[in-house]
Design a protein around this motif. Structure first.
Motif, PDB file in Angstrom:
ATOM      1  N   THR A  21     -32.370  28.090 109.578  1.00  0.00           N
ATOM      2  CA  THR A  21     -31.917  27.000 108.721  1.00  0.00           C
ATOM      3  C   THR A  21     -30.402  26.925 108.811  1.00  0.00           C
ATOM      4  OG1 THR A  21     -33.770  27.384 107.231  1.00  0.00           O
ATOM      5  CG2 THR A  21     -31.941  26.095 106.374  1.00  0.00           C
ATOM      6  N   LEU A  22     -29.910  25.725 108.938  1.00  0.00           N
ATOM      7  CA  LEU A  22     -28.474  25.496 109.083  1.00  0.00           C
ATOM      8  C   LEU A  22     -28.086  24.376 108.120  1.00  0.00           C
ATOM      9  CD1 LEU A  22     -25.983  26.235 110.917  1.00  0.00           C
ATOM     10  CD2 LEU A  22     -26.674  24.330 112.372  1.00  0.00           C
ATOM     11  N   SER A  23     -27.010  24.582 107.380  1.00  0.00           N
ATOM     12  CA  SER A  23     -26.558  23.535 106.459  1.00  0.00           C
ATOM     13  C   SER A  23     -25.793  22.462 107.236  1.00  0.00           C
ATOM     14  CB  SER A  23     -25.656  24.132 105.376  1.00  0.00           C
ATOM     15  OG  SER A  23     -24.392  24.484 105.931  1.00  0.00           O
ATOM     16  N   GLY A  24     -25.682  21.306 106.631  1.00  0.00           N
ATOM     17  CA  GLY A  24     -24.934  20.216 107.253  1.00  0.00           C
ATOM     18  C   GLY A  24     -23.479  20.576 107.476  1.00  0.00           C
ATOM     19  N   ASP A  25     -22.886  21.267 106.506  1.00  0.00           N
ATOM     20  CA  ASP A  25     -21.483  21.685 106.644  1.00  0.00           C
ATOM     21  C   ASP A  25     -21.311  22.660 107.804  1.00  0.00           C
ATOM     22  OD1 ASP A  25     -20.683  20.093 104.520  1.00  0.00           O
ATOM     23  OD2 ASP A  25     -20.744  21.726 103.053  1.00  0.00           O
ATOM     24  N   ASP A  26     -22.249  23.631 107.918  1.00  0.00           N
ATOM     25  CA  ASP A  26     -22.171  24.590 109.024  1.00  0.00           C
ATOM     26  C   ASP A  26     -22.352  23.893 110.367  1.00  0.00           C
ATOM     27  OD1 ASP A  26     -21.660  26.688 107.308  1.00  0.00           O
ATOM     28  OD2 ASP A  26     -23.741  27.385 107.265  1.00  0.00           O
ATOM     29  N   TYR A  27     -23.256  22.933 110.430  1.00  0.00           N
ATOM     30  CA  TYR A  27     -23.478  22.168 111.665  1.00  0.00           C
ATOM     31  C   TYR A  27     -22.163  21.507 112.085  1.00  0.00           C
ATOM     32  CZ  TYR A  27     -25.694  18.931 114.970  1.00  0.00           C
ATOM     33  OH  TYR A  27     -26.055  18.239 116.103  1.00  0.00           O
ATOM     34  N   GLN A  28     -21.521  20.822 111.145  1.00  0.00           N
ATOM     35  CA  GLN A  28     -20.270  20.122 111.462  1.00  0.00           C
ATOM     36  C   GLN A  28     -19.162  21.087 111.850  1.00  0.00           C
ATOM     37  OE1 GLN A  28     -19.684  17.640 107.966  1.00  0.00           O
ATOM     38  NE2 GLN A  28     -20.487  15.878 109.090  1.00  0.00           N
ATOM     39  N   THR A  29     -19.084  22.235 111.185  1.00  0.00           N
ATOM     40  CA  THR A  29     -18.060  23.232 111.506  1.00  0.00           C
ATOM     41  C   THR A  29     -18.250  23.767 112.923  1.00  0.00           C
ATOM     42  OG1 THR A  29     -17.830  23.870 109.194  1.00  0.00           O
ATOM     43  CG2 THR A  29     -17.080  25.462 110.848  1.00  0.00           C
ATOM     44  N   ILE A  30     -19.487  24.162 113.248  1.00  0.00           N
ATOM     45  CA  ILE A  30     -19.763  24.697 114.594  1.00  0.00           C
ATOM     46  C   ILE A  30     -19.514  23.628 115.641  1.00  0.00           C
ATOM     47  CG2 ILE A  30     -21.533  25.635 116.126  1.00  0.00           C
ATOM     48  CD1 ILE A  30     -22.836  26.862 113.578  1.00  0.00           C
ATOM     49  N   TRP A  31     -19.976  22.403 115.388  1.00  0.00           N
ATOM     50  CA  TRP A  31     -19.796  21.318 116.353  1.00  0.00           C
ATOM     51  C   TRP A  31     -18.305  21.084 116.603  1.00  0.00           C
ATOM     52  CZ3 TRP A  31     -23.298  18.873 119.392  1.00  0.00           C
ATOM     53  CH2 TRP A  31     -22.826  17.767 120.133  1.00  0.00           C
ATOM     54  N   GLY A  32     -17.511  21.094 115.546  1.00  0.00           N
ATOM     55  CA  GLY A  32     -16.075  20.854 115.675  1.00  0.00           C
ATOM     56  C   GLY A  32     -15.339  21.954 116.423  1.00  0.00           C
ATOM     57  N   LYS A  33     -15.797  23.199 116.283  1.00  0.00           N
ATOM     58  CA  LYS A  33     -15.140  24.320 116.969  1.00  0.00           C
ATOM     59  C   LYS A  33     -15.459  24.351 118.458  1.00  0.00           C
ATOM     60  CE  LYS A  33     -14.629  27.451 113.074  1.00  0.00           C
ATOM     61  NZ  LYS A  33     -15.016  28.728 112.481  1.00  0.00           N
ATOM     62  N   GLN A  34     -16.627  23.874 118.849  1.00  0.00           N
ATOM     63  CA  GLN A  34     -17.003  23.804 120.265  1.00  0.00           C
ATOM     64  C   GLN A  34     -16.470  22.472 120.784  1.00  0.00           C
ATOM     65  OE1 GLN A  34     -18.167  27.128 119.641  1.00  0.00           O
ATOM     66  NE2 GLN A  34     -19.206  26.667 121.523  1.00  0.00           N
ATOM     67  N   THR A  35     -15.252  22.490 121.317  1.00  0.00           N
ATOM     68  CA  THR A  35     -14.580  21.228 121.642  1.00  0.00           C
ATOM     69  C   THR A  35     -15.223  20.468 122.792  1.00  0.00           C
ATOM     70  OG1 THR A  35     -13.011  22.404 123.051  1.00  0.00           O
ATOM     71  CG2 THR A  35     -12.351  22.007 120.747  1.00  0.00           C
ATOM     72  N   GLN A  36     -15.814  21.155 123.732  1.00  0.00           N
ATOM     73  CA  GLN A  36     -16.451  20.505 124.880  1.00  0.00           C
ATOM     74  C   GLN A  36     -17.944  20.775 124.847  1.00  0.00           C
ATOM     75  OE1 GLN A  36     -14.943  18.511 127.238  1.00  0.00           O
ATOM     76  NE2 GLN A  36     -13.156  18.717 125.928  1.00  0.00           N
TER      77      GLN A  36
END
Length: 153
Positions: A41-56
């Motif tokens: 399970t992944l929260s929406g905030d965690d999804y956005q944080t991880i997505w933002g840190k993986q720049t490419q």
């Protein structure tokens, strides 16, 4: 004088009691590694944080559907069978959008943003996959390819 060339006989019809040549060794097929996802399970905030840190994106690709899914529910239901989870999805007049995720047993997290265009057939689906790795020696591209294969199954 040169020695006579060696000519081996081949038993093409099976007439000899014993083979007169050794069968050629066949190369073993390359090992296939199947990705197995675990419940996660992944929260929406965690999804956005991880997505933002993986720049490419680790993998950007496109798939084609032979028919347009009637709604996002059919796609989500099919993906749930492989433990690919949906963070969010939606239907716009020209496309379906999906925000998906999964986690393998090694702790690697997979984030996907996919768009199915409601144009003509075949229907294109563009996919971006990002991999956040926790395993040593992570080959993110290979993992992303495995995740894509899981999506196709």
């Amino acid at each position: 004088p040169q020695p006579a060339p060696v000519v081996e006989e081949t038993d093409l019809l099976g007439f000899f009691d014993e083979p007169t040549t050794t069968p050629a060794a066949t190369a073993a097929p390359p090992p296939t590694t199947t990705l197995t996802l675990v419940p996660y399970t992944l929260s929406g905030d965690d999804y956005q944080t991880i997505w933002g840190k993986q720049t490419q994106p680790t993998l950007s690709t496109s798939l084609s559907f032979t028919s347009l899914p009637p709604s996002t529910v059919e796609v989500e239901t099919a993906l749930t069978k492989t433990k690919i989870c949906t963070m969010a999805s939606g239907e716009l007049p020209t496309e379906f959008k999906f925000f998906l995720y999964g986690k393998d047993g090694e702790g690697n997290v997979f984030l996907v943003q996919a768009v199915i265009v409601k144009a003509a057939l075949p229907t294109p689906m563009t996919i971006e996959i990002k991999v956040k790795g926790d395993s040593d020696g992570l080959d993110a591209t290979a993992k992303a390819d495995q995740f894509l294969e899981l999506m196709r199954s």
